[in-house]
Design a protein around this motif. Structure first.
Motif, PDB file in Angstrom:
ATOM      1  N   LEU A  85       0.664  -1.267  -0.006  1.00  0.00           N
ATOM      2  CA  LEU A  85      -0.082   0.125   0.004  1.00  0.00           C
ATOM      3  C   LEU A  85       0.764   1.245  -0.121  1.00  0.00           C
ATOM      4  O   LEU A  85       0.338   2.300  -0.377  1.00  0.00           O
ATOM      5  CB  LEU A  85      -1.102  -0.107   1.095  1.00  0.00           C
ATOM      6  CG  LEU A  85      -2.038  -1.124   1.133  1.00  0.00           C
ATOM      7  CD1 LEU A  85      -2.833  -1.008   2.193  1.00  0.00           C
ATOM      8  CD2 LEU A  85      -2.927  -0.910  -0.173  1.00  0.00           C
ATOM      9  N   ALA A  86       1.949   1.130   0.324  1.00  0.00           N
ATOM     10  CA  ALA A  86       3.112   2.446   0.358  1.00  0.00           C
ATOM     11  C   ALA A  86       2.991   2.876  -0.865  1.00  0.00           C
ATOM     12  O   ALA A  86       3.434   2.124  -1.960  1.00  0.00           O
ATOM     13  CB  ALA A  86       4.270   1.886   1.099  1.00  0.00           C
ATOM     14  N   GLY A  87       3.295   4.050  -1.104  1.00  0.00           N
ATOM     15  CA  GLY A  87       3.418   4.714  -2.352  1.00  0.00           C
ATOM     16  C   GLY A  87       2.415   4.715  -3.486  1.00  0.00           C
ATOM     17  O   GLY A  87       2.581   4.929  -4.601  1.00  0.00           O
ATOM     18  N   GLY A  88       0.963   4.410  -3.047  1.00  0.00           N
ATOM     19  CA  GLY A  88      -0.173   4.279  -3.839  1.00  0.00           C
ATOM     20  C   GLY A  88      -0.347   3.449  -4.441  1.00  0.00           C
ATOM     21  O   GLY A  88      -1.091   3.471  -5.221  1.00  0.00           O
ATOM     22  N   HIS A  89       0.485   2.162  -4.382  1.00  0.00           N
ATOM     23  CA  HIS A  89      -0.219   0.690  -4.702  1.00  0.00           C
ATOM     24  C   HIS A  89      -1.562   0.498  -4.302  1.00  0.00           C
ATOM     25  O   HIS A  89      -1.976   1.003  -3.385  1.00  0.00           O
ATOM     26  CB  HIS A  89       0.989   0.015  -4.506  1.00  0.00           C
ATOM     27  CG  HIS A  89       2.226   0.060  -5.082  1.00  0.00           C
ATOM     28  ND1 HIS A  89       2.638  -0.125  -6.469  1.00  0.00           N
ATOM     29  CD2 HIS A  89       3.116   0.716  -4.466  1.00  0.00           C
ATOM     30  CE1 HIS A  89       3.937   0.281  -6.781  1.00  0.00           C
ATOM     31  NE2 HIS A  89       4.495   0.740  -5.617  1.00  0.00           N
ATOM     32  N   ASP A  90      -2.149  -0.241  -5.255  1.00  0.00           N
ATOM     33  CA  ASP A  90      -3.431  -0.741  -4.947  1.00  0.00           C
ATOM     34  C   ASP A  90      -3.902  -1.838  -3.971  1.00  0.00           C
ATOM     35  O   ASP A  90      -4.953  -2.156  -3.638  1.00  0.00           O
ATOM     36  CB  ASP A  90      -4.189  -1.190  -6.237  1.00  0.00           C
ATOM     37  CG  ASP A  90      -4.227   0.139  -7.101  1.00  0.00           C
ATOM     38  OD1 ASP A  90      -4.417   1.294  -6.544  1.00  0.00           O
ATOM     39  OD2 ASP A  90      -4.200  -0.005  -8.212  1.00  0.00           O
ATOM     40  N   GLY A  91      -2.775  -2.537  -3.447  1.00  0.00           N
ATOM     41  CA  GLY A  91      -3.158  -3.669  -2.511  1.00  0.00           C
ATOM     42  C   GLY A  91      -3.081  -4.891  -2.748  1.00  0.00           C
ATOM     43  O   GLY A  91      -2.859  -5.333  -4.014  1.00  0.00           O
ATOM     44  N   PHE A  92      -3.461  -5.910  -2.053  1.00  0.00           N
ATOM     45  CA  PHE A  92      -3.380  -7.198  -2.303  1.00  0.00           C
ATOM     46  C   PHE A  92      -4.352  -7.788  -1.299  1.00  0.00           C
ATOM     47  O   PHE A  92      -5.067  -7.511  -0.495  1.00  0.00           O
ATOM     48  CB  PHE A  92      -1.872  -7.726  -1.763  1.00  0.00           C
ATOM     49  CG  PHE A  92      -1.588  -7.509  -0.603  1.00  0.00           C
ATOM     50  CD1 PHE A  92      -1.625  -8.535   0.561  1.00  0.00           C
ATOM     51  CD2 PHE A  92      -1.123  -6.245  -0.173  1.00  0.00           C
ATOM     52  CE1 PHE A  92      -1.285  -8.190   1.767  1.00  0.00           C
ATOM     53  CE2 PHE A  92      -0.561  -6.019   1.079  1.00  0.00           C
ATOM     54  CZ  PHE A  92      -0.858  -6.958   1.932  1.00  0.00           C
ATOM     55  N   ARG A  93      -4.611  -9.335  -1.346  1.00  0.00           N
ATOM     56  CA  ARG A  93      -5.341 -10.023  -0.685  1.00  0.00           C
ATOM     57  C   ARG A  93      -4.337 -11.180  -0.173  1.00  0.00           C
ATOM     58  O   ARG A  93      -3.697 -11.809  -0.864  1.00  0.00           O
ATOM     59  CB  ARG A  93      -6.526 -10.787  -1.359  1.00  0.00           C
ATOM     60  CG  ARG A  93      -7.270 -11.756  -0.480  1.00  0.00           C
ATOM     61  CD  ARG A  93      -8.460 -12.237  -1.053  1.00  0.00           C
ATOM     62  NE  ARG A  93      -9.442 -10.948  -1.130  1.00  0.00           N
ATOM     63  CZ  ARG A  93     -10.638 -11.012  -1.828  1.00  0.00           C
ATOM     64  NH1 ARG A  93     -10.740 -11.997  -2.591  1.00  0.00           N
ATOM     65  NH2 ARG A  93     -11.237  -9.957  -1.476  1.00  0.00           N
ATOM     66  N   ALA A  94      -4.533 -11.456   1.188  1.00  0.00           N
ATOM     67  CA  ALA A  94      -3.598 -12.721   1.779  1.00  0.00           C
ATOM     68  C   ALA A  94      -4.712 -13.434   2.340  1.00  0.00           C
ATOM     69  O   ALA A  94      -5.792 -13.398   3.179  1.00  0.00           O
ATOM     70  CB  ALA A  94      -2.812 -12.195   2.910  1.00  0.00           C
ATOM     71  N   ILE A  95      -4.473 -14.882   1.749  1.00  0.00           N
ATOM     72  CA  ILE A  95      -5.357 -16.023   2.378  1.00  0.00           C
ATOM     73  C   ILE A  95      -4.507 -16.922   2.940  1.00  0.00           C
ATOM     74  O   ILE A  95      -3.551 -17.645   2.432  1.00  0.00           O
ATOM     75  CB  ILE A  95      -6.109 -16.465   1.036  1.00  0.00           C
ATOM     76  CG1 ILE A  95      -6.828 -15.415   0.340  1.00  0.00           C
ATOM     77  CG2 ILE A  95      -6.964 -17.627   1.399  1.00  0.00           C
ATOM     78  CD1 ILE A  95      -7.732 -15.645  -1.030  1.00  0.00           C
ATOM     79  N   ALA A  96      -5.021 -17.553   3.752  1.00  0.00           N
ATOM     80  CA  ALA A  96      -4.550 -18.854   4.416  1.00  0.00           C
ATOM     81  C   ALA A  96      -5.795 -19.740   4.619  1.00  0.00           C
ATOM     82  O   ALA A  96      -6.691 -19.714   5.338  1.00  0.00           O
ATOM     83  CB  ALA A  96      -3.636 -18.661   5.771  1.00  0.00           C
ATOM     84  N   ASN A  97      -5.710 -20.863   3.878  1.00  0.00           N
ATOM     85  CA  ASN A  97      -6.758 -22.139   4.176  1.00  0.00           C
ATOM     86  C   ASN A  97      -6.252 -23.072   5.137  1.00  0.00           C
ATOM     87  O   ASN A  97      -5.101 -23.270   5.369  1.00  0.00           O
ATOM     88  CB  ASN A  97      -6.859 -22.813   2.732  1.00  0.00           C
ATOM     89  CG  ASN A  97      -7.456 -21.582   1.770  1.00  0.00           C
ATOM     90  OD1 ASN A  97      -7.990 -20.946   1.826  1.00  0.00           O
ATOM     91  ND2 ASN A  97      -6.612 -22.152   0.473  1.00  0.00           N
ATOM     92  N   ALA A  98      -7.358 -23.397   5.909  1.00  0.00           N
ATOM     93  CA  ALA A  98      -6.941 -24.267   6.989  1.00  0.00           C
ATOM     94  C   ALA A  98      -7.976 -25.446   7.289  1.00  0.00           C
ATOM     95  O   ALA A  98      -9.055 -25.221   7.150  1.00  0.00           O
ATOM     96  CB  ALA A  98      -6.704 -23.537   8.477  1.00  0.00           C
ATOM     97  N   GLY A  99      -7.499 -26.439   7.000  1.00  0.00           N
ATOM     98  CA  GLY A  99      -8.259 -28.040   7.383  1.00  0.00           C
ATOM     99  C   GLY A  99      -9.289 -28.093   6.047  1.00  0.00           C
ATOM    100  O   GLY A  99      -9.596 -27.180   5.275  1.00  0.00           O
ATOM    101  N   PRO A 100     -10.051 -29.086   6.443  1.00  0.00           N
ATOM    102  CA  PRO A 100     -11.107 -29.334   5.232  1.00  0.00           C
ATOM    103  C   PRO A 100     -12.225 -28.244   5.037  1.00  0.00           C
ATOM    104  O   PRO A 100     -12.490 -28.238   4.003  1.00  0.00           O
ATOM    105  CB  PRO A 100     -12.046 -30.710   6.060  1.00  0.00           C
ATOM    106  CG  PRO A 100     -11.061 -31.201   6.956  1.00  0.00           C
ATOM    107  CD  PRO A 100     -10.244 -30.068   7.319  1.00  0.00           C
ATOM    108  N   HIS A 101     -12.751 -27.598   6.009  1.00  0.00           N
ATOM    109  CA  HIS A 101     -13.761 -26.424   5.790  1.00  0.00           C
ATOM    110  C   HIS A 101     -13.135 -25.424   5.088  1.00  0.00           C
ATOM    111  O   HIS A 101     -13.610 -24.569   4.469  1.00  0.00           O
ATOM    112  CB  HIS A 101     -14.267 -26.083   7.032  1.00  0.00           C
ATOM    113  CG  HIS A 101     -15.560 -26.987   7.498  1.00  0.00           C
ATOM    114  ND1 HIS A 101     -16.367 -26.897   8.681  1.00  0.00           N
ATOM    115  CD2 HIS A 101     -15.755 -28.332   7.178  1.00  0.00           C
ATOM    116  CE1 HIS A 101     -17.070 -27.774   8.627  1.00  0.00           C
ATOM    117  NE2 HIS A 101     -16.835 -28.715   7.792  1.00  0.00           N
ATOM    118  N   GLY A 102     -11.720 -25.074   5.210  1.00  0.00           N
ATOM    119  CA  GLY A 102     -10.920 -24.017   4.816  1.00  0.00           C
ATOM    120  C   GLY A 102     -10.426 -24.427   3.242  1.00  0.00           C
ATOM    121  O   GLY A 102      -9.761 -23.622   2.753  1.00  0.00           O
ATOM    122  N   VAL A 103     -10.590 -25.616   2.895  1.00  0.00           N
ATOM    123  CA  VAL A 103     -10.346 -26.245   1.662  1.00  0.00           C
ATOM    124  C   VAL A 103      -8.791 -26.327   1.595  1.00  0.00           C
ATOM    125  O   VAL A 103      -8.092 -25.727   0.588  1.00  0.00           O
ATOM    126  CB  VAL A 103     -11.077 -25.577   0.421  1.00  0.00           C
ATOM    127  CG1 VAL A 103     -10.554 -26.586  -0.758  1.00  0.00           C
ATOM    128  CG2 VAL A 103     -12.546 -25.472   0.788  1.00  0.00           C
TER     129      VAL A 103
END
Length: 127
Positions: A85-103
């Protein structure tokens, strides 16, 4: 029931050098590499070098040095990939899946860093 760590999983094999990866960054406790099936223009996986199954396992059992190194490597990846996000960038998504329900597909904790486009809604709403 907790998911057991399987030291034959693909990420353990990458860490042992048995399988190559497209490395983005590395430090003493973590490795970042490009996903082989990217879901966005930027799709990097960050994994700890220790045998942790999921985020909750890592957060509860990793040393302070491992947690700090992992987190700092995530920041380094966001900067090097131009999604921070610094310097005007548009960002990101961070995902951590866990276990069967989290696929979770690989029983080794990993954080997906995705960016380079709008990711859309995180989950579809159900009526």
């Amino acid at each position: 029931m907790a998911l057991a760590y399987d030291d034959t999983n693909i990420f353990a094999r990458i860490l042992r050098g048995e399988i190559p990866c497209d490395k983005v960054a590395e430090n003493d406790h973590a490795l970042a590499f490009r996903d082989i099936n990217p879901q966005a223009p930027v799709h990097v996986l960050v994994i700890p070098k220790g045998a942790y199954v999921s985020l909750d396992d890592f957060a509860a059992n990793a040393s302070d040095a491992e947690i700090l190194s992992f987190t700092r490597l995530c920041a380094q990846v966001c900067t090097s990939e131009g999604v921070h996000l610094a310097g005007g960038h548009d960002g990101f998504r961070a995902i951590a899946n866990a276990g069967p329900h989290g696929v979770q597909e690989v029983p080794h904790y990993h954080l997906h860093i995705l960016g380079g486009r709008v990711m859309g809604p995180m989950l579809a709403r159900k009526a």
